[in-house]
Design a protein around this motif. Structure first.
Motif, PDB file in Angstrom:
ATOM      1  N   VAL A   7      -9.349  24.958  27.754  1.00 54.47           N
ATOM      2  CA  VAL A   7      -8.440  25.524  28.613  1.00 54.47           C
ATOM      3  C   VAL A   7      -9.192  25.688  30.166  1.00 54.47           C
ATOM      4  CG1 VAL A   7      -6.892  27.395  29.107  1.00 54.47           C
ATOM      5  CG2 VAL A   7      -7.395  26.718  26.869  1.00 54.47           C
ATOM      6  N   GLY A   8      -8.391  25.136  31.020  1.00 56.93           N
ATOM      7  CA  GLY A   8      -8.743  25.253  32.373  1.00 56.93           C
ATOM      8  C   GLY A   8      -8.101  26.488  33.038  1.00 56.93           C
ATOM      9  N   PHE A   9      -8.693  26.956  33.966  1.00 57.71           N
ATOM     10  CA  PHE A   9      -8.399  28.302  34.850  1.00 57.71           C
ATOM     11  C   PHE A   9      -8.456  27.972  36.378  1.00 57.71           C
ATOM     12  CE2 PHE A   9      -9.556  29.579  30.697  1.00 57.71           C
ATOM     13  CZ  PHE A   9      -8.311  30.703  30.251  1.00 57.71           C
ATOM     14  N   ASP A  10      -7.696  28.650  37.116  1.00 57.12           N
ATOM     15  CA  ASP A  10      -7.735  28.713  38.532  1.00 57.12           C
ATOM     16  C   ASP A  10      -8.855  29.255  39.224  1.00 57.12           C
ATOM     17  OD1 ASP A  10      -5.477  27.122  38.159  1.00 57.12           O
ATOM     18  OD2 ASP A  10      -3.983  28.800  38.412  1.00 57.12           O
ATOM     19  N   ARG A  11      -9.401  30.293  38.896  1.00 62.02           N
ATOM     20  CA  ARG A  11     -10.337  31.016  39.179  1.00 62.02           C
ATOM     21  C   ARG A  11     -11.711  30.990  38.379  1.00 62.02           C
ATOM     22  NH1 ARG A  11      -6.900  35.672  40.075  1.00 62.02           N
ATOM     23  NH2 ARG A  11      -8.113  36.667  38.682  1.00 62.02           N
ATOM     24  N   PRO A  12     -12.880  31.178  39.081  1.00 62.19           N
ATOM     25  CA  PRO A  12     -14.026  31.058  38.229  1.00 62.19           C
ATOM     26  C   PRO A  12     -14.434  32.187  37.222  1.00 62.19           C
ATOM     27  CG  PRO A  12     -14.608  30.945  40.626  1.00 62.19           C
ATOM     28  CD  PRO A  12     -13.224  31.365  40.415  1.00 62.19           C
ATOM     29  N   ASP A  13     -13.669  33.337  37.493  1.00 59.77           N
ATOM     30  CA  ASP A  13     -13.845  34.437  36.467  1.00 59.77           C
ATOM     31  C   ASP A  13     -13.076  34.670  35.478  1.00 59.77           C
ATOM     32  OD1 ASP A  13     -11.965  34.960  38.240  1.00 59.77           O
ATOM     33  OD2 ASP A  13     -12.138  37.209  38.272  1.00 59.77           O
ATOM     34  N   GLU A  14     -11.922  33.880  35.326  1.00 64.88           N
ATOM     35  CA  GLU A  14     -10.820  33.807  34.416  1.00 64.88           C
ATOM     36  C   GLU A  14     -11.281  33.261  33.116  1.00 64.88           C
ATOM     37  OE1 GLU A  14      -7.540  31.902  36.473  1.00 64.88           O
ATOM     38  OE2 GLU A  14      -6.595  33.812  36.747  1.00 64.88           O
ATOM     39  N   ALA A  15     -12.042  32.220  32.945  1.00 68.16           N
ATOM     40  CA  ALA A  15     -12.324  31.748  31.603  1.00 68.16           C
ATOM     41  C   ALA A  15     -13.355  32.768  31.204  1.00 68.16           C
ATOM     42  CB  ALA A  15     -13.343  30.529  31.791  1.00 68.16           C
ATOM     43  N   THR A  16     -14.272  33.467  31.896  1.00 67.25           N
ATOM     44  CA  THR A  16     -15.094  34.669  31.173  1.00 67.25           C
ATOM     45  C   THR A  16     -14.066  35.790  30.597  1.00 67.25           C
ATOM     46  OG1 THR A  16     -16.679  34.200  32.578  1.00 67.25           O
ATOM     47  CG2 THR A  16     -16.848  36.398  31.595  1.00 67.25           C
ATOM     48  N   ALA A  17     -13.135  36.056  31.493  1.00 69.77           N
ATOM     49  CA  ALA A  17     -12.151  36.977  30.791  1.00 69.77           C
ATOM     50  C   ALA A  17     -11.359  36.589  29.609  1.00 69.77           C
ATOM     51  CB  ALA A  17     -11.191  37.416  32.122  1.00 69.77           C
ATOM     52  N   ALA A  18     -10.937  35.469  29.626  1.00 67.59           N
ATOM     53  CA  ALA A  18     -10.373  34.765  28.313  1.00 67.59           C
ATOM     54  C   ALA A  18     -11.345  35.015  27.140  1.00 67.59           C
ATOM     55  CB  ALA A  18      -9.854  33.408  28.766  1.00 67.59           C
ATOM     56  N   LEU A  19     -12.575  34.586  27.547  1.00 66.43           N
ATOM     57  CA  LEU A  19     -13.634  34.631  26.355  1.00 66.43           C
ATOM     58  C   LEU A  19     -13.712  36.094  25.774  1.00 66.43           C
ATOM     59  CD1 LEU A  19     -15.717  33.354  24.401  1.00 66.43           C
ATOM     60  CD2 LEU A  19     -17.448  33.595  26.235  1.00 66.43           C
ATOM     61  N   THR A  20     -13.739  37.225  26.918  1.00 70.34           N
ATOM     62  CA  THR A  20     -13.672  38.277  26.414  1.00 70.34           C
ATOM     63  C   THR A  20     -12.563  38.933  25.523  1.00 70.34           C
ATOM     64  OG1 THR A  20     -15.169  39.017  28.314  1.00 70.34           O
ATOM     65  CG2 THR A  20     -13.789  40.891  27.537  1.00 70.34           C
ATOM     66  N   GLU A  21     -11.441  38.244  25.988  1.00 69.35           N
ATOM     67  CA  GLU A  21     -10.043  38.599  25.079  1.00 69.35           C
ATOM     68  C   GLU A  21     -10.426  37.746  23.790  1.00 69.35           C
ATOM     69  OE1 GLU A  21      -6.772  40.612  24.527  1.00 69.35           O
ATOM     70  OE2 GLU A  21      -8.127  40.660  26.322  1.00 69.35           O
ATOM     71  N   CYS A  22     -11.172  36.583  23.610  1.00 74.26           N
ATOM     72  CA  CYS A  22     -11.095  35.905  22.362  1.00 74.26           C
ATOM     73  C   CYS A  22     -12.026  36.888  21.443  1.00 74.26           C
ATOM     74  CB  CYS A  22     -11.722  34.612  22.551  1.00 74.26           C
ATOM     75  SG  CYS A  22     -10.403  33.324  23.131  1.00 74.26           S
ATOM     76  N   LYS A  23     -13.123  37.387  22.224  1.00 74.02           N
ATOM     77  CA  LYS A  23     -14.146  38.217  21.286  1.00 74.02           C
ATOM     78  C   LYS A  23     -13.360  39.584  20.910  1.00 74.02           C
ATOM     79  CE  LYS A  23     -18.055  35.964  22.151  1.00 74.02           C
ATOM     80  NZ  LYS A  23     -18.881  35.459  21.029  1.00 74.02           N
ATOM     81  N   LYS A  24     -12.508  40.135  21.703  1.00 72.89           N
ATOM     82  CA  LYS A  24     -11.680  41.207  21.112  1.00 72.89           C
ATOM     83  C   LYS A  24     -10.843  40.882  20.015  1.00 72.89           C
ATOM     84  CE  LYS A  24      -7.878  43.038  22.678  1.00 72.89           C
ATOM     85  NZ  LYS A  24      -6.803  43.200  23.563  1.00 72.89           N
ATOM     86  N   LEU A  25     -10.245  39.803  20.094  1.00 73.80           N
ATOM     87  CA  LEU A  25      -9.440  39.262  18.725  1.00 73.80           C
ATOM     88  C   LEU A  25     -10.210  38.946  17.760  1.00 73.80           C
ATOM     89  CD1 LEU A  25      -7.096  36.786  20.753  1.00 73.80           C
ATOM     90  CD2 LEU A  25      -6.564  38.979  19.794  1.00 73.80           C
ATOM     91  N   GLU A  26     -11.481  38.372  17.864  1.00 72.97           N
ATOM     92  CA  GLU A  26     -12.543  38.235  16.789  1.00 72.97           C
ATOM     93  C   GLU A  26     -12.765  39.782  16.001  1.00 72.97           C
ATOM     94  OE1 GLU A  26     -15.850  34.997  16.110  1.00 72.97           O
ATOM     95  OE2 GLU A  26     -16.230  36.226  17.842  1.00 72.97           O
ATOM     96  N   LYS A  27     -12.819  40.752  16.818  1.00 74.95           N
ATOM     97  CA  LYS A  27     -13.129  41.786  16.360  1.00 74.95           C
ATOM     98  C   LYS A  27     -12.195  42.421  15.427  1.00 74.95           C
ATOM     99  CE  LYS A  27     -16.746  43.262  19.518  1.00 74.95           C
ATOM    100  NZ  LYS A  27     -17.384  44.064  20.705  1.00 74.95           N
ATOM    101  N   GLU A  28     -10.918  42.228  15.704  1.00 76.33           N
ATOM    102  CA  GLU A  28      -9.698  42.364  15.114  1.00 76.33           C
ATOM    103  C   GLU A  28      -9.388  41.405  13.829  1.00 76.33           C
ATOM    104  OE1 GLU A  28      -6.784  42.960  18.175  1.00 76.33           O
ATOM    105  OE2 GLU A  28      -7.876  44.253  19.248  1.00 76.33           O
ATOM    106  N   TYR A  29     -10.165  40.443  13.710  1.00 78.13           N
ATOM    107  CA  TYR A  29     -10.189  39.425  12.448  1.00 78.13           C
ATOM    108  C   TYR A  29      -8.987  38.573  12.675  1.00 78.13           C
ATOM    109  CZ  TYR A  29     -13.967  42.261  10.487  1.00 78.13           C
ATOM    110  OH  TYR A  29     -15.082  42.671  10.356  1.00 78.13           O
ATOM    111  N   LEU A  30      -8.424  38.567  13.928  1.00 74.63           N
ATOM    112  CA  LEU A  30      -7.331  37.661  14.183  1.00 74.63           C
ATOM    113  C   LEU A  30      -7.775  36.188  14.527  1.00 74.63           C
ATOM    114  CD1 LEU A  30      -5.263  40.051  16.407  1.00 74.63           C
ATOM    115  CD2 LEU A  30      -4.761  39.540  13.961  1.00 74.63           C
ATOM    116  N   LEU A  31      -9.189  35.910  15.108  1.00 73.28           N
ATOM    117  CA  LEU A  31      -9.630  34.822  15.324  1.00 73.28           C
ATOM    118  C   LEU A  31     -10.865  34.766  15.002  1.00 73.28           C
ATOM    119  CD1 LEU A  31      -8.835  32.469  17.387  1.00 73.28           C
ATOM    120  CD2 LEU A  31     -10.189  33.916  18.959  1.00 73.28           C
TER     121      LEU A  31
END
Length: 176
Positions: A7-31
């Protein structure tokens, strides 16, 4: 079998924010992520890769403990276990770090660099290798990036790719 999603993002910091969200989902056993890499293309056009698993550190840690153990064992036979432990730890950590740096885990680095080279300067991309997920819950959560993200490449089925594109605010796959 794992699915690759880029997934591509418009700003340099958005991919890191999306990865942080994915890590949160991983802790919740959704991903369940097998690997994830953030690629940032700076204003100068240079690519910066941020691996989620630092194999160099993992290799050095394993080598430190393994080398220390074997060094102490050999040192014990030579009546100087402390010297053997120190020498074994140093050699083991160095060898482990080199082995970690030379190994590639998950997403192929050459693929990351070639696709990352296509994103515009001052943007970012998130490469994820997903073992399994709860798609409905994950897509609902990732909808916060709607309008700021676009699917660059996936190995998902056409139906699942369509759901992902809809969650990110894209209508259809671009023509090839």
């Amino acid at each position: 079998m794992s699915d690759l999603i880029v997934v591509g993002f418009d700003r340099p910091d958005e991919a890191t924010a999306a990865l942080t969200e994915c890590k949160k989902l991983e802790k919740e056993y959704l991903l369940d992520l097998e690997d994830a890499v953030v690629v940032v293309r700076g204003p100068d056009g240079k690519l910066h890769l941020q691996q989620s698993v630092n194999l160099e550190k993992v290799g050095a840690s394993y080598g430190l403990f393994s080398g220390g153990f074997w060094g102490a064992l050999v040192g014990l036979l030579c009546l100087n276990p402390l010297a053997g432990f120190v020498a074994g730890s140093i050699v083991g950590a160095g060898a482990g770090a080199i082995a970690g740096k030379m190994s590639d885990y998950g997403i192929d680095d050459n693929f990351i660099k070639s696709l990352g080279g296509t994103i515009p300067p001052n943007t970012s991309a998130l490469f994820v290798l997903v073992r399994k997920s709860q798609p409905d819950k994950v897509l609902t959560d990732l909808a916060q990036f709607k309008g700021h993200a676009r699917v660059l490449q996936t190995s998902l089925s056409p139906a699942d790719e369509g759901k992902l594109r809809a969650a990110l605010g894209q209508m259809a796959a671009p023509a090839a």
